[in-house]
Enzyme design. Structure first.
Site, mmCIF file in Angstrom:
data_model
loop_
_atom_site.group_PDB
_atom_site.id
_atom_site.type_symbol
_atom_site.label_atom_id
_atom_site.label_comp_id
_atom_site.label_asym_id
_atom_site.label_seq_id
_atom_site.Cartn_x
_atom_site.Cartn_y
_atom_site.Cartn_z
ATOM 1 N N CYS A 88 41.058 39.817 47.770
ATOM 2 C CA CYS A 88 41.008 40.085 46.330
ATOM 3 C C CYS A 88 39.769 39.476 45.697
ATOM 4 C CB CYS A 88 42.273 39.561 45.655
ATOM 5 S SG CYS A 88 42.702 37.873 46.111
ATOM 6 N N GLU A 125 48.698 36.473 41.440
ATOM 7 C CA GLU A 125 47.279 36.577 41.802
ATOM 8 C C GLU A 125 47.126 37.915 42.501
ATOM 9 O OE1 GLU A 125 44.465 37.043 43.885
ATOM 10 O OE2 GLU A 125 44.498 35.126 44.950
#
Length: 279
Positions: free
Chosen positions: A84, A50
């Site tokens: 993110c 991720e």
């Protein structure tokens, strides 16, 4: 049996290669993800990555602009923009762009910068000085390329790695704040003619983690969500992880899924057992 290892960077490859480690998962930058993926692949171990993102926040002309602007401020500036899944590129139809920009900038200007232990503080310091320097360089390069600086954009005097809430308007593809991941409290607003251009620019990125889409037409939303290149699309809301739902990206935002049933299955081996007739 699990545990926590406090190790140096040069020890990571050895830990990954250890036969007691069955698989690897990483949440981090795209650059580090590529290194870890190579180390795990060298010893044939499964990875879930991720990684970075440049999430679009698309506001169409039929959206609730005030609600979109309020949510957009939270989506961009939560955790000082250092996530993110922060919204990073705000792609707005021209018909409502002035109203959105005015509401967004007014709300961003009210965010208090200061001591992160103060409950009234909304913007604390960034994690490191080099991250702030990189972010400021992205702002300057984007302004030099023609974007309009509406708020912030200057490193304040004093201790701490602080950077003020910053708003850039008329940001175009090919500029730093559009093409690169801006990991800090900087919002890049891009104006578009219609929904088709909005989706095209939303997808014009090497990343594909999350995306937000704002419209009052849910039938159109269902159609457009299929066109957005992202691992998760949130309609009339901000992108967030939820333990009940799978989460992860595509393209340079990584692969595999965390959370939800899919996240559990990432690290479960499927075994086929066939038993013949007894002899």
């Amino acid at each position: 049996m699990g545990g926590t290892l406090l190790i140096e960077v040069d020890q990571v490859a050895g830990i990954i290669a250890d036969p007691r480690v069955a698989a690897v998962t990483l949440t981090g930058s795209t650059e580090v993800g590529a290194i870890v993926a190579a180390q795990a692949a060298a010893v044939l171990k499964k990875q879930v990555l991720e990684l970075g993102g440049s999430d679009p926040f698309v506001v169409l002309a039929d959206a609730d602009v005030e609600a979109a602007a309020v949510t957009a401020v939270k989506a961009r500036y939560v955790n000082v923009g250092q996530s993110c899944v922060n919204a990073k590129r705000f792609i707005v139809e021209e018909a409502v762009a002035d109203a959105f920009v005015a509401a967004f900038t007014a709300a961003a200007a009210k965010l208090k910068v200061g001591d992160p232990t103060d409950p009234e503080t909304a913007i604390g310091p960034m994690a490191r000085a080099n991250l702030r320097d990189t972010l400021h360089d992205q702002v300057r390069r984007t302004v030099d390329a023609g974007a309009r600086l509406l708020l912030g954009g200057e490193i304040p005097d004093g201790p701490g790695c602080y950077y003020p809430p910053t708003v850039l308007d008329h940001v175009r593809p090919g500029t730093a704040a559009f093409d690169e991941e801006t990991f800090g409290p900087v919002a890049a607003i891009t104006r578009v003619a219609d929904a088709d251009e909005a989706i095209a620019l939303a997808n014009r990125t090497e990343y594909g983690l999350g995306a937000a889409l704002w419209t009052s037409d849910l039938d159109r939303a269902r159609r457009l969500t299929r066109l957005l290149d992202a691992g998760a699309v949130f309609v009339n809301g901000m992108v967030a992880s939820d333990p009940r739902l799978p989460f992860g990206g595509i393209k340079r935002s990584g692969y595999g899924r965390e959370l939800g049933a899919e996240g559990i299955r990432e690290f479960v081996n499927t075994k086929t057992v066939w038993i013949g007739p007894a002899v």
